[in-house]
Design a protein around this motif. Structure first.
Motif, PDB file in Angstrom:
ATOM      1  N   LEU A 309       5.367   6.210  11.715  1.00 12.90           N
ATOM      2  CA  LEU A 309       4.977   5.983  10.491  1.00 12.90           C
ATOM      3  C   LEU A 309       5.769   5.239   9.629  1.00 12.90           C
ATOM      4  O   LEU A 309       5.464   4.182   8.968  1.00 12.90           O
ATOM      5  CB  LEU A 309       4.408   7.158   9.759  1.00 12.90           C
ATOM      6  N   MET A 310       7.110   5.928   9.502  1.00 16.78           N
ATOM      7  CA  MET A 310       7.906   5.058   8.494  1.00 16.78           C
ATOM      8  C   MET A 310       8.464   4.010   8.655  1.00 16.78           C
ATOM      9  O   MET A 310       8.834   2.818   7.918  1.00 16.78           O
ATOM     10  CB  MET A 310       9.160   6.268   8.181  1.00 16.78           C
ATOM     11  N   GLY A 311       8.494   3.595  10.376  1.00 18.65           N
ATOM     12  CA  GLY A 311       8.970   2.316  10.887  1.00 18.65           C
ATOM     13  C   GLY A 311       7.988   1.286  10.320  1.00 18.65           C
ATOM     14  O   GLY A 311       8.373   0.146  10.248  1.00 18.65           O
ATOM     15  N   MET A 312       6.708   1.366   9.979  1.00 22.50           N
ATOM     16  CA  MET A 312       5.696   0.823   9.644  1.00 22.50           C
ATOM     17  C   MET A 312       5.599   0.703   8.003  1.00 22.50           C
ATOM     18  O   MET A 312       4.922  -0.089   7.569  1.00 22.50           O
ATOM     19  CB  MET A 312       4.285   1.078  10.160  1.00 22.50           C
ATOM     20  N   GLY A 313       6.756   1.251   7.610  1.00 26.82           N
ATOM     21  CA  GLY A 313       6.864   1.106   6.079  1.00 26.82           C
ATOM     22  C   GLY A 313       5.820   2.161   5.284  1.00 26.82           C
ATOM     23  O   GLY A 313       5.215   1.657   3.993  1.00 26.82           O
ATOM     24  N   ILE A 314       5.096   3.033   5.886  1.00 25.94           N
ATOM     25  CA  ILE A 314       4.331   3.750   5.471  1.00 25.94           C
ATOM     26  C   ILE A 314       4.869   5.063   4.485  1.00 25.94           C
ATOM     27  O   ILE A 314       5.499   5.850   5.279  1.00 25.94           O
ATOM     28  CB  ILE A 314       3.081   4.233   6.575  1.00 25.94           C
ATOM     29  N   PRO A 315       4.652   5.513   3.396  1.00 23.41           N
ATOM     30  CA  PRO A 315       4.926   6.523   2.976  1.00 23.41           C
ATOM     31  C   PRO A 315       3.970   7.815   3.384  1.00 23.41           C
ATOM     32  O   PRO A 315       3.161   7.703   3.901  1.00 23.41           O
ATOM     33  CB  PRO A 315       4.523   6.473   1.378  1.00 23.41           C
ATOM     34  N   VAL A 316       4.902   8.910   3.452  1.00 26.01           N
ATOM     35  CA  VAL A 316       4.404   9.946   4.433  1.00 26.01           C
ATOM     36  C   VAL A 316       4.383  11.523   3.539  1.00 26.01           C
ATOM     37  O   VAL A 316       5.312  11.666   2.565  1.00 26.01           O
ATOM     38  CB  VAL A 316       5.202  10.625   5.528  1.00 26.01           C
ATOM     39  N   ILE A 317       3.356  12.202   3.353  1.00 30.65           N
ATOM     40  CA  ILE A 317       3.163  13.635   2.843  1.00 30.65           C
ATOM     41  C   ILE A 317       3.131  14.551   4.005  1.00 30.65           C
ATOM     42  O   ILE A 317       2.523  14.447   4.822  1.00 30.65           O
ATOM     43  CB  ILE A 317       2.023  13.549   1.795  1.00 30.65           C
ATOM     44  N   CYS A 318       4.186  15.570   4.032  1.00 30.03           N
ATOM     45  CA  CYS A 318       4.145  16.331   4.864  1.00 30.03           C
ATOM     46  C   CYS A 318       4.430  17.926   4.241  1.00 30.03           C
ATOM     47  O   CYS A 318       4.906  18.022   3.177  1.00 30.03           O
ATOM     48  CB  CYS A 318       4.989  15.698   6.073  1.00 30.03           C
ATOM     49  N   THR A 330      14.958  13.891  -0.880  1.00 27.13           N
ATOM     50  CA  THR A 330      15.381  12.917  -2.029  1.00 27.13           C
ATOM     51  C   THR A 330      15.062  11.487  -2.004  1.00 27.13           C
ATOM     52  O   THR A 330      15.308  10.699  -2.833  1.00 27.13           O
ATOM     53  CB  THR A 330      17.033  13.109  -2.236  1.00 27.13           C
ATOM     54  N   PHE A 331      14.146  11.073  -0.957  1.00 25.22           N
ATOM     55  CA  PHE A 331      13.835   9.880  -0.667  1.00 25.22           C
ATOM     56  C   PHE A 331      12.399   9.669  -1.410  1.00 25.22           C
ATOM     57  O   PHE A 331      11.348  10.510  -1.327  1.00 25.22           O
ATOM     58  CB  PHE A 331      13.397   9.787   0.869  1.00 25.22           C
ATOM     59  N   PRO A 332      12.236   8.508  -2.233  1.00 28.12           N
ATOM     60  CA  PRO A 332      11.137   8.370  -2.865  1.00 28.12           C
ATOM     61  C   PRO A 332       9.768   7.905  -2.125  1.00 28.12           C
ATOM     62  O   PRO A 332       8.870   7.866  -2.665  1.00 28.12           O
ATOM     63  CB  PRO A 332      11.339   7.073  -4.092  1.00 28.12           C
ATOM     64  N   GLY A 333       9.998   7.527  -0.816  1.00 24.45           N
ATOM     65  CA  GLY A 333       8.899   7.079  -0.187  1.00 24.45           C
ATOM     66  C   GLY A 333       8.417   8.197   0.902  1.00 24.45           C
ATOM     67  O   GLY A 333       7.606   7.942   1.776  1.00 24.45           O
ATOM     68  N   ALA A 334       8.718   9.482   0.410  1.00 23.61           N
ATOM     69  CA  ALA A 334       8.347  10.548   1.229  1.00 23.61           C
ATOM     70  C   ALA A 334       8.093  11.833   0.406  1.00 23.61           C
ATOM     71  O   ALA A 334       8.694  11.866  -0.828  1.00 23.61           O
ATOM     72  CB  ALA A 334       8.945  10.916   2.453  1.00 23.61           C
ATOM     73  N   SER A 354       2.954   6.719  -7.097  1.00 25.90           N
ATOM     74  CA  SER A 354       4.465   6.346  -6.962  1.00 25.90           C
ATOM     75  C   SER A 354       5.022   6.291  -5.611  1.00 25.90           C
ATOM     76  O   SER A 354       5.754   5.314  -5.419  1.00 25.90           O
ATOM     77  CB  SER A 354       5.092   7.504  -7.760  1.00 25.90           C
ATOM     78  N   LEU A 355       4.329   7.174  -4.641  1.00 22.73           N
ATOM     79  CA  LEU A 355       4.844   6.876  -3.139  1.00 22.73           C
ATOM     80  C   LEU A 355       4.445   5.450  -2.824  1.00 22.73           C
ATOM     81  O   LEU A 355       5.325   4.861  -2.219  1.00 22.73           O
ATOM     82  CB  LEU A 355       3.998   7.805  -2.272  1.00 22.73           C
ATOM     83  N   THR A 356       3.235   5.054  -3.080  1.00 25.03           N
ATOM     84  CA  THR A 356       2.884   3.563  -2.583  1.00 25.03           C
ATOM     85  C   THR A 356       3.659   2.740  -3.104  1.00 25.03           C
ATOM     86  O   THR A 356       3.552   1.280  -2.691  1.00 25.03           O
ATOM     87  CB  THR A 356       1.486   3.246  -2.827  1.00 25.03           C
ATOM     88  N   LEU A 357       4.224   2.944  -4.319  1.00 24.92           N
ATOM     89  CA  LEU A 357       5.161   1.863  -5.049  1.00 24.92           C
ATOM     90  C   LEU A 357       6.589   1.442  -4.319  1.00 24.92           C
ATOM     91  O   LEU A 357       7.180   0.449  -4.605  1.00 24.92           O
ATOM     92  CB  LEU A 357       5.337   2.063  -6.428  1.00 24.92           C
ATOM     93  N   THR A 358       6.748   2.385  -3.116  1.00 25.01           N
ATOM     94  CA  THR A 358       8.045   2.348  -2.531  1.00 25.01           C
ATOM     95  C   THR A 358       8.133   1.277  -1.780  1.00 25.01           C
ATOM     96  O   THR A 358       7.088   1.059  -0.714  1.00 25.01           O
ATOM     97  CB  THR A 358       8.272   3.757  -1.681  1.00 25.01           C
ATOM     98  N   PRO A 359       9.009   0.310  -1.701  1.00 24.42           N
ATOM     99  CA  PRO A 359       8.796  -0.913  -0.635  1.00 24.42           C
ATOM    100  C   PRO A 359       8.813  -0.504   0.760  1.00 24.42           C
ATOM    101  O   PRO A 359       9.478   0.394   1.084  1.00 24.42           O
ATOM    102  CB  PRO A 359      10.014  -1.819  -1.235  1.00 24.42           C
ATOM    103  N   LYS A 360       7.992  -1.382   1.474  1.00 23.64           N
ATOM    104  CA  LYS A 360       7.775  -1.025   3.041  1.00 23.64           C
ATOM    105  C   LYS A 360       9.335  -1.048   3.769  1.00 23.64           C
ATOM    106  O   LYS A 360       9.539  -0.467   4.536  1.00 23.64           O
ATOM    107  CB  LYS A 360       6.968  -1.790   3.528  1.00 23.64           C
TER     108      LYS A 360
END
Length: 388
Positions: A309-318, A330-334, A354-360
């Motif tokens: 998922l993250m390889g595709m630049g997708i933010p993740v919630i888990c 501490t990473f803004p994309g997860a 805010s998660l979706t604003l993290t650049p891919k």
């Protein structure tokens, strides 16, 4: 034999000059679907492949029969090839690895892939109220101690798992390598996608829809109810949201659960995808989600889907299993949620924007520092070199 978590590593190791022979246990129905492609792929890397067919029934006895067949096959292969290292994946194969170690003094790598016996108990596959399963659990825990004591090297998917191993008897001086589930970031790379094409049309999804995605099987460990309840909360915040399930599982399980939770069926989209097409399918995702049943055994788990998922630049919630909180907090994309409460879902939903604003590119590059297949291959390579 998994295409994502076995062959890519071994192909990379073969390309580094290691002479590799695989012995796998295969299910007949799936084997005949991929036999030709697998043989071609392995031949391209000069990897020898041998196999037995998996015995499904009767329970317990079938496992013993498979172990016996594997030992017989190993004896023949060992006589022919005189291997220097036996590298076993998970516990059943490792029982055979330990057998070879005792018989021929071969170097033995115990690649744990998690705490097998504890996973069976935590997943209620070996209910401890049943005296037979209670006996099997104790037997496997005893075997686990022997595997850890006698092997020459241990591989753990997580640092959390390694910390537990170090606390167990007879393992404090054991060398352990930490290799999480990695992926091929050349294959799972958002840059390969033609973003001028509207892939949402392939799934009858409106252009302006916000796409929440779950990737993978729905089974013992993944919390379908909780993920759908999160989506229900997301709909209150983003009414144009849809939930895309990319899975080969029976769609009725997802549909029936959504219906029970009073979620509009038109908001649920279920599709399967092969590995080659998966990057294109994932490319329509705004945010991905997965919730795993919290348990002791999951401290040793590393979800493969996270790297893809993250390889595709997708933010993740888990939620937090294994090393996820330490790796992602501490990473803004997860976002690693505190628990599976309605309040945590609400807080997470409020952070989706805010998660979706993290650049891919930032998400891809961050994940690559931890989960890159080439890093995993290099760690195995060093391990092999040190043992030879």
């Amino acid at each position: 034999m998994g295409s994502s978590q076995i062959i890519p590593y071994l192909a990379g190791l073969a390309d580094k000059g290691h002479h590799i022979t695989i012995l796998s246990t295969e299910k007949k129905d799936r084997f005949y679907e991929m036999e030709t492609d697998l043989k071609t792929l392995l031949n391209n890397h000069s990897i020898n492949w041998h196999y037995i067919f998996y015995t499904k029934r009767p329970p317990v006895i079938s496992t013993w029969l498979d172990i016996r067949k594997l030992k017989q096959k190993c004896n023949k292969l060992m006589h022919k090839h005189q291997f220097e290292i036996v590298h076993t994946r998970s516990y059943i194969a490792s029982i055979v690895g330990l057998y070879l170690k005792k018989k021929s003094s071969i170097k033995f790598i115990f690649d744990m892939r998690g705490f097998y016996a504890d996973e069976r108990v935590d997943g209620n596959l070996w209910p401890q109220k049943n005296p037979i399963f209670r006996f099997i659990y104790k037997k496997f825990k005893k075997t686990e101690k022997q595997l850890l004591k006698k092997c020459d090297h241990v591989v753990s998917l997580t640092y959390a798992g390694a910390d537990i191993i170090h606390k167990w008897d007879n393992t404090t001086d054991k060398r352990i390598s930490i290799i999480p589930c990695c992926t091929d970031f050349d294959h799972f790379n958002f840059k390969n996608i033609d973003h001028n094409k509207n892939y949402k049309k392939n799934f009858n999804i409106e252009d302006n829809s916000f796409v929440l995605t779950y990737l993978g099987s729905i089974g013992t460990w993944y919390l379908l109810d909780e993920m759908l309840l999160f989506f229900k909360k997301l709909l209150e915040y983003k009414s144009d949201s849809v939930f895309l399930f990319i899975t080969k599982d029976d769609p009725s399980l997802i549909q029936n659960t959504a219906r029970r939770l009073n979620i509009d069926q038109s908001k649920i989209i279920i599709k399967s995808s092969n590995r080659d097409e998966l990057p294109k399918t994932l490319s329509i995702t705004d945010i991905a989600i997965f919730f795993i049943k919290p348990s002791f055994s999951k401290k040793a788990s590393s979800p493969t889907k996270l790297a893809e998922l993250m390889g595709m630049g997708i933010p993740v919630i888990c939620n937090n299993i294994g090393d996820l909180d330490a790796q992602l907090s501490t990473f803004p994309g997860a976002l690693v949620i505190e628990d599976l409460s309605n309040e945590s879902f609400q807080r997470a939903v409020e952070k989706t924007e805010s998660l979706t604003l993290t650049p891919k590119n930032e998400i891809h590059n961050f994940a690559k520092t931890i989960y890159d297949l080439n890093i995993g291959i290099e760690r195995y390579h060093i391990m092999y070199e040190n043992l030879q």
